[in-house]
Motif scaffolding. Structure first.
Motif, mmCIF file in Angstrom:
data_model
loop_
_atom_site.group_PDB
_atom_site.id
_atom_site.type_symbol
_atom_site.label_atom_id
_atom_site.label_comp_id
_atom_site.label_asym_id
_atom_site.label_seq_id
_atom_site.Cartn_x
_atom_site.Cartn_y
_atom_site.Cartn_z
ATOM 1 N N ALA A 149 -18.561 13.200 -30.217
ATOM 2 C CA ALA A 149 -18.534 13.679 -31.756
ATOM 3 C C ALA A 149 -18.531 15.036 -31.847
ATOM 4 C CB ALA A 149 -19.876 13.163 -32.038
ATOM 5 N N ASP A 150 -19.151 15.887 -30.995
ATOM 6 C CA ASP A 150 -19.047 17.551 -31.179
ATOM 7 C C ASP A 150 -17.736 17.969 -31.028
ATOM 8 O OD1 ASP A 150 -21.797 17.043 -31.709
ATOM 9 O OD2 ASP A 150 -22.348 18.124 -29.992
ATOM 10 N N ASP A 151 -16.791 17.348 -29.900
ATOM 11 C CA ASP A 151 -15.516 17.889 -29.849
ATOM 12 C C ASP A 151 -14.720 17.328 -30.704
ATOM 13 O OD1 ASP A 151 -16.511 18.540 -27.262
ATOM 14 O OD2 ASP A 151 -15.712 17.168 -25.952
ATOM 15 N N ILE A 152 -14.972 16.198 -31.284
ATOM 16 C CA ILE A 152 -13.845 15.720 -32.648
ATOM 17 C C ILE A 152 -14.247 16.572 -33.680
ATOM 18 C CG2 ILE A 152 -14.040 14.006 -34.445
ATOM 19 C CD1 ILE A 152 -14.577 11.904 -31.961
ATOM 20 N N MET A 153 -15.412 17.091 -33.938
ATOM 21 C CA MET A 153 -15.568 17.916 -34.836
ATOM 22 C C MET A 153 -14.781 19.490 -34.621
ATOM 23 S SD MET A 153 -19.137 20.006 -36.363
ATOM 24 C CE MET A 153 -18.791 20.799 -37.871
ATOM 25 N N HIS A 154 -14.800 19.594 -33.366
ATOM 26 C CA HIS A 154 -14.163 20.955 -33.082
ATOM 27 C C HIS A 154 -12.713 20.912 -33.405
ATOM 28 C CE1 HIS A 154 -12.219 23.889 -30.261
ATOM 29 N NE2 HIS A 154 -12.919 24.789 -30.854
ATOM 30 N N ALA A 155 -11.942 19.857 -32.977
ATOM 31 C CA ALA A 155 -10.833 19.560 -32.932
ATOM 32 C C ALA A 155 -10.248 19.507 -34.551
ATOM 33 C CB ALA A 155 -10.273 18.074 -32.347
ATOM 34 N N LEU A 156 -11.221 18.754 -35.331
ATOM 35 C CA LEU A 156 -10.775 18.842 -36.734
ATOM 36 C C LEU A 156 -11.184 20.001 -37.391
ATOM 37 C CD1 LEU A 156 -12.619 15.278 -37.562
ATOM 38 C CD2 LEU A 156 -10.234 15.800 -37.410
ATOM 39 N N MET A 157 -11.843 20.761 -37.097
ATOM 40 C CA MET A 157 -12.063 22.014 -37.637
ATOM 41 C C MET A 157 -10.541 22.928 -37.271
ATOM 42 S SD MET A 157 -15.698 23.752 -37.017
ATOM 43 C CE MET A 157 -16.081 23.293 -35.238
ATOM 44 N N LEU A 158 -10.031 22.938 -36.021
ATOM 45 C CA LEU A 158 -8.817 23.699 -35.926
ATOM 46 C C LEU A 158 -7.761 22.986 -36.795
ATOM 47 C CD1 LEU A 158 -9.142 23.935 -31.910
ATOM 48 C CD2 LEU A 158 -9.673 25.779 -33.711
ATOM 49 N N TYR A 159 -7.857 21.595 -36.845
ATOM 50 C CA TYR A 159 -6.662 20.774 -37.482
ATOM 51 C C TYR A 159 -6.881 21.169 -38.925
ATOM 52 C CZ TYR A 159 -4.621 16.852 -39.913
ATOM 53 O OH TYR A 159 -3.855 16.077 -40.639
ATOM 54 N N THR A 160 -8.022 21.669 -39.677
ATOM 55 C CA THR A 160 -8.081 22.120 -40.959
ATOM 56 C C THR A 160 -8.166 23.666 -41.017
ATOM 57 O OG1 THR A 160 -10.550 21.953 -40.840
ATOM 58 C CG2 THR A 160 -9.434 19.954 -41.807
ATOM 59 N N ASP A 161 -7.473 24.216 -40.104
ATOM 60 C CA ASP A 161 -7.258 25.833 -40.093
ATOM 61 C C ASP A 161 -8.443 26.593 -40.241
ATOM 62 O OD1 ASP A 161 -4.541 25.397 -39.785
ATOM 63 O OD2 ASP A 161 -4.417 25.273 -42.174
ATOM 64 N N VAL A 162 -9.721 26.171 -39.656
ATOM 65 C CA VAL A 162 -10.781 27.017 -39.479
ATOM 66 C C VAL A 162 -10.348 27.879 -38.396
ATOM 67 C CG1 VAL A 162 -13.330 27.143 -38.888
ATOM 68 C CG2 VAL A 162 -12.570 25.382 -40.309
ATOM 69 N N ARG A 163 -10.703 29.351 -38.463
ATOM 70 C CA ARG A 163 -10.187 30.059 -37.202
ATOM 71 C C ARG A 163 -11.068 29.679 -36.038
ATOM 72 N NH1 ARG A 163 -12.914 33.774 -40.046
ATOM 73 N NH2 ARG A 163 -14.809 33.883 -38.768
ATOM 74 N N GLU A 164 -10.271 29.887 -34.849
ATOM 75 C CA GLU A 164 -10.815 29.467 -33.528
ATOM 76 C C GLU A 164 -12.118 30.025 -33.259
ATOM 77 O OE1 GLU A 164 -8.028 29.046 -30.319
ATOM 78 O OE2 GLU A 164 -6.030 29.043 -31.684
ATOM 79 N N SER A 165 -12.195 31.283 -33.446
ATOM 80 C CA SER A 165 -13.623 32.222 -33.021
ATOM 81 C C SER A 165 -14.837 31.309 -33.839
ATOM 82 C CB SER A 165 -13.581 33.493 -33.086
ATOM 83 O OG SER A 165 -13.299 33.630 -34.547
ATOM 84 N N LYS A 166 -14.758 30.962 -35.012
ATOM 85 C CA LYS A 166 -15.438 30.404 -35.882
ATOM 86 C C LYS A 166 -15.740 28.929 -35.346
ATOM 87 C CE LYS A 166 -16.818 29.766 -40.573
ATOM 88 N NZ LYS A 166 -16.555 30.209 -42.135
ATOM 89 N N ALA A 167 -14.771 28.200 -35.151
ATOM 90 C CA ALA A 167 -14.857 26.967 -34.478
ATOM 91 C C ALA A 167 -15.737 26.661 -33.504
ATOM 92 C CB ALA A 167 -13.304 26.027 -34.660
ATOM 93 N N LEU A 168 -15.351 27.857 -32.293
ATOM 94 C CA LEU A 168 -16.061 27.666 -31.163
ATOM 95 C C LEU A 168 -17.629 28.140 -31.541
ATOM 96 C CD1 LEU A 168 -16.033 27.571 -28.141
ATOM 97 C CD2 LEU A 168 -15.421 30.121 -28.080
ATOM 98 N N VAL A 169 -17.948 28.918 -32.226
ATOM 99 C CA VAL A 169 -19.257 29.213 -32.605
ATOM 100 C C VAL A 169 -19.990 27.969 -33.166
ATOM 101 C CG1 VAL A 169 -20.772 30.530 -34.088
ATOM 102 C CG2 VAL A 169 -19.053 31.773 -32.942
ATOM 103 N N VAL A 170 -19.283 27.215 -34.143
ATOM 104 C CA VAL A 170 -19.911 26.060 -34.603
ATOM 105 C C VAL A 170 -19.948 25.082 -33.770
ATOM 106 C CG1 VAL A 170 -19.789 24.430 -36.397
ATOM 107 C CG2 VAL A 170 -19.311 26.812 -37.129
ATOM 108 N N TRP A 171 -18.921 24.822 -32.915
ATOM 109 C CA TRP A 171 -18.990 23.866 -31.901
ATOM 110 C C TRP A 171 -20.343 24.123 -30.783
ATOM 111 C CZ3 TRP A 171 -18.510 24.346 -26.277
ATOM 112 C CH2 TRP A 171 -18.245 23.118 -25.765
ATOM 113 N N SER A 172 -20.367 25.499 -30.439
ATOM 114 C CA SER A 172 -21.320 25.714 -29.424
ATOM 115 C C SER A 172 -22.677 25.544 -30.200
ATOM 116 C CB SER A 172 -21.164 27.050 -28.932
ATOM 117 O OG SER A 172 -19.962 27.537 -28.305
ATOM 118 N N THR A 173 -22.852 25.774 -31.367
ATOM 119 C CA THR A 173 -24.087 25.432 -31.950
ATOM 120 C C THR A 173 -24.436 24.056 -32.104
ATOM 121 O OG1 THR A 173 -23.670 27.626 -33.423
ATOM 122 C CG2 THR A 173 -25.464 26.043 -34.146
ATOM 123 N N VAL A 174 -23.413 23.129 -32.336
ATOM 124 C CA VAL A 174 -23.781 21.676 -32.592
ATOM 125 C C VAL A 174 -24.074 21.416 -31.207
ATOM 126 C CG1 VAL A 174 -22.782 21.347 -34.550
ATOM 127 C CG2 VAL A 174 -21.428 20.884 -32.612
#
Length: 120
Positions: A75-100
């Motif tokens: 579920a967390d990995d899917i969220m990370h992939a979807l953040m990148l899919y929706t153009d969330v900055r890679e560094s922000k997506a990594l911080v959010v993924w790490s937090t979840v």
């Protein structure tokens, strides 16, 4: 990227209910599902506040945590992939993924207990 944002109806206490089915990246959340959006801890508000760009992936993530049709890591990995899919900055997506990954165990566990006690 071309995608639509979820359409919500507020229900109070930070909760929103989907007004229609929402599909993103092959994942669908049914109409009526509840989400609290991106639950960003206070110490990260300066970097990744509960902002609109996280809503699409957070909606899918909340649903996956609720139904638990996959592992928590998936579920967390899917969220990370979807953040990148929706153009969330890679560094922000990594911080959010790490937090979840670090803090998501508690809501996952609560949903697991709720289901074990026969609550939908």
């Amino acid at each position: 990227m071309n995608f639509e944002y979820p359409l919500y109806r507020g229900v109070g206490k930070g909760q929103r209910r989907l007004a229609e089915d929402y599909t993103l990246g092959g994942y669908t959340v049914p109409k009526g599902s509840l989400t609290d959006g991106a639950s960003v801890p206070w110490f990260l508000h300066w970097y990744a506040d509960d902002d609109d760009e996280l809503e699409p992936s957070a909606t899918i993530h909340d649903h996956l945590y609720d139904v638990q049709s996959c592992t928590r890591k998936e579920a967390d990995d899917i969220m990370h992939a979807l953040m990148l899919y929706t153009d969330v900055r890679e560094s922000k997506a990594l911080v959010v993924w790490s937090t979840v990954r670090a803090f998501g165990w508690y809501p996952w566990w609560k949903n697991e207990r709720r289901k074990a006690n026969g609550q939908a």
